[in-house]
Design an enzyme around this catalytic site. Structure first.
Site, PDB file in Angstrom:
ATOM      1  CE  LYS A   1      11.195   1.191  -9.622  1.00 42.18           C
ATOM      2  NZ  LYS A   1       9.844   0.990  -9.071  1.00 42.18           N
TER       3      LYS A   1
ATOM      4  N   GLY B   1      14.300   6.758  -7.601  1.00 41.44           N
ATOM      5  CA  GLY B   1      15.293   7.834  -7.737  1.00 41.44           C
ATOM      6  C   GLY B   1      16.467   7.644  -6.783  1.00 41.44           C
TER       7      GLY B   1
ATOM      8  N   GLY C   1       7.983   6.155  -6.308  1.00 40.39           N
ATOM      9  CA  GLY C   1       7.890   4.790  -6.826  1.00 40.39           C
ATOM     10  C   GLY C   1       8.668   4.607  -8.116  1.00 40.39           C
TER      11      GLY C   1
ATOM     12  N   PRO D   1      11.396  11.947  -9.737  1.00 41.73           N
ATOM     13  CG  PRO D   1       9.202  11.907 -10.502  1.00 41.73           C
ATOM     14  CD  PRO D   1      10.598  11.518 -10.878  1.00 41.73           C
TER      15      PRO D   1
ATOM     16  CB  ALA E   1      18.584   6.319 -10.145  1.00 42.07           C
TER      17      ALA E   1
ATOM     18  CG  ASP F   1      13.397  -0.856  -6.569  1.00 37.90           C
ATOM     19  OD1 ASP F   1      13.165  -1.975  -7.063  1.00 37.90           O
ATOM     20  OD2 ASP F   1      12.517  -0.051  -6.228  1.00 37.90           O
TER      21      ASP F   1
HETATM   22  O1  C5P Z   1      15.443  -2.785  -0.605  1.00 35.03           O
HETATM   23  P1  C5P Z   1      14.805  -1.465  -0.306  1.00 35.03           P
HETATM   24  O2  C5P Z   1      15.563  -0.707   0.744  1.00 35.03           O
HETATM   25  O3  C5P Z   1      14.498  -0.661  -1.504  1.00 35.03           O
HETATM   26  O4  C5P Z   1      13.379  -1.806   0.348  1.00 35.03           O
HETATM   27  C1  C5P Z   1      12.737  -0.935   1.228  1.00 35.03           C
HETATM   28  C2  C5P Z   1      11.684  -1.692   1.987  1.00 35.03           C
HETATM   29  O5  C5P Z   1      10.598  -2.038   1.122  1.00 35.03           O
HETATM   30  C3  C5P Z   1      12.133  -3.016   2.594  1.00 35.03           C
HETATM   31  O6  C5P Z   1      12.734  -2.834   3.844  1.00 35.03           O
HETATM   32  C4  C5P Z   1      10.809  -3.771   2.691  1.00 35.03           C
HETATM   33  O7  C5P Z   1      10.083  -3.321   3.813  1.00 35.03           O
HETATM   34  C5  C5P Z   1      10.066  -3.299   1.459  1.00 35.03           C
HETATM   35  N1  C5P Z   1      10.250  -4.225   0.320  1.00 35.03           N
HETATM   36  C6  C5P Z   1       9.610  -5.453   0.373  1.00 35.03           C
HETATM   37  N2  C5P Z   1       9.780  -6.343  -0.661  1.00 35.03           N
HETATM   38  C7  C5P Z   1      10.556  -6.028  -1.720  1.00 35.03           C
HETATM   39  C8  C5P Z   1      11.203  -4.777  -1.806  1.00 35.03           C
HETATM   40  C9  C5P Z   1      11.038  -3.897  -0.746  1.00 35.03           C
HETATM   41  O8  C5P Z   1       8.886  -5.753   1.329  1.00 35.03           O
HETATM   42  N3  C5P Z   1      10.707  -6.933  -2.695  1.00 35.03           N
END
Ligand code: C5P
Length: 320
Positions: free
Chosen positions: A15, A107, A104, A100, A110, A142
């Site tokens: 994305k 991946g 960001g 990649p 996904a 995500d």
């Molecule tokens: O949910 P995910 O594991 O992808 O998020 C990784 C880290 O990114 C979280 O632990 C948090 O530190 C940060 N994050 C955040 N706010 C979001 C998404 C992610 O602070 N909305």
């Protein structure tokens, strides 16, 4: 295994965030977001085969940087589905990476989305998409979007999705970096740099209007990412990449999500290829990729689902 299924293959898209507004850190460690996701034609492919236990192998773009231990999101997805449905987590998983790593573009998310769908098919657990989406949200902010695909507004942690109308195709040149950025570190730096004030988080209505109208010129003008100054602070030479694509006539450019991938919008496919060539010639990225969006979310590409075709299993492909 009571079926003759020998292999299930699922493809899920990466994305871009066309808009990303970030609020102040919440008590649960996440930041509230208002974002617009577009699924693009860089794909992760997950193959699941019957096995006596749960294993994972990885190949493709940046595979060396992907952990294959318990922290891997695909393995966590398989375990979560098994727990939620009361089956034994038995599958030989293979992830072929086309998104990649650490760029960001979600991946890893996904992979998790594709694994949920692949194991659901292999184990014949038959969960509805809505339940898979709930499990996806447990795995990461995500993860729901690559199941959904196309274009969507994300709120909450980015996991509460509302489909958004989008007309036409958007052609992007992606400038990739070998030195990825860690999402938690980027958010922590965002806080250290002053973060956001209070106030209502919104995605620009002009951006949603541009997507509805299929107006790439206007879309290019209104791309916005609150994490972009953070990525530029951590990797100052990203500014050179922006300079190169601006001089090459990009309609707009932004860092995707927490970066460091820079996505530059072309007028059409040829122009996106020209933008990628300019980035390569200037030596301001480690690799380039051209993609188109929006594309569908995670779907079975083998075996073809009962009662119909899998659509276009080949679909739009990225170009180098
Ligand atoms: O949910 P995910 O594991 O992808 O998020 C990784 C880290 O990114 C979280 O632990 C948090 O530190 C940060 N994050 C955040 N706010 C979001 C998404 C992610 O602070 N909305």
């Amino acid at each position: 295994m009571t079926t003759s299924t020998t292999e299930v293959r699922v493809r899920a898209p990466g994305k871009l965030n066309l808009a990303l507004a970030v609020g102040s850190l919440r008590e649960d460690g996440y930041h509230p977001l208002a974002t617009v996701f577009q699924a693009v034609s860089a794909y992760e492919e997950v193959t699941a085969r019957p096995a006596d236990d749960l294993t994972l192998t990885v190949s493709g773009l940046g595979a060396d940087a992907v952990p294959t231990d318990g922290s891997n999101l695909a393995l966590r997805a398989a375990h979560l589905l098994a727990r939620a449905t009361g089956v034994e987590p038995r599958a030989a998983l293979h992830v072929r990476k086309g998104v990649p790593t650490g760029g960001g573009m979600a991946g890893g998310s996904a992979d998790a989305a594709a694994t949920l769908l692949a194991c659901d098919a292999l184990w014949q657990t038959g969960l509805p998409r809505a339940r898979l989406a709930e499990l996806a949200a447990e795995l990461g902010a995500d993860v729901p979007f690559p199941l959904h695909g196309q274009t969507a507004v994300g709120r909450g942690r980015g996991d509460l999705l509302t489909p958004a109308l989008s007309r036409g195709e958007y052609h992007w040149a992606l400038a990739l970096r070998a030195d990825g950025l860690s999402t938690p570190e980027v958010f922590a730096r965002f806080d250290a740099m002053g973060g956001d004030g209070v106030g209502e988080l919104e995605v620009p209505s002009s951006l949603l209007q541009a997507l509805r109208a299929g107006d790439a010129v206007e879309l290019g003008r209104v791309l916005v990412n609150d994490l972009q100054p953070v990525a530029l602070d951590l990797l100052p030479d990203l500014a050179d990449t922006f300079e190169v694509v601006r001089e090459a006539g990009a309609l707009g450019a932004l860092v995707s999500g927490s970066g460091p991938t820079v996505a530059a919008l072309g007028r059409n496919r040829q122009h996106a290829l020209a933008l990628a060539a300019a980035v390569t010639a200037a030596g301001v990225a480690d690799d380039v990729l051209c993609v188109v969006g929006p594309v569908p979310g995670a779907r079975l590409v083998a075996p073809v689902s009962r009662g119909g075709s899998a659509g276009d299993p080949a679909g739009p492909a990225p170009t180098r």
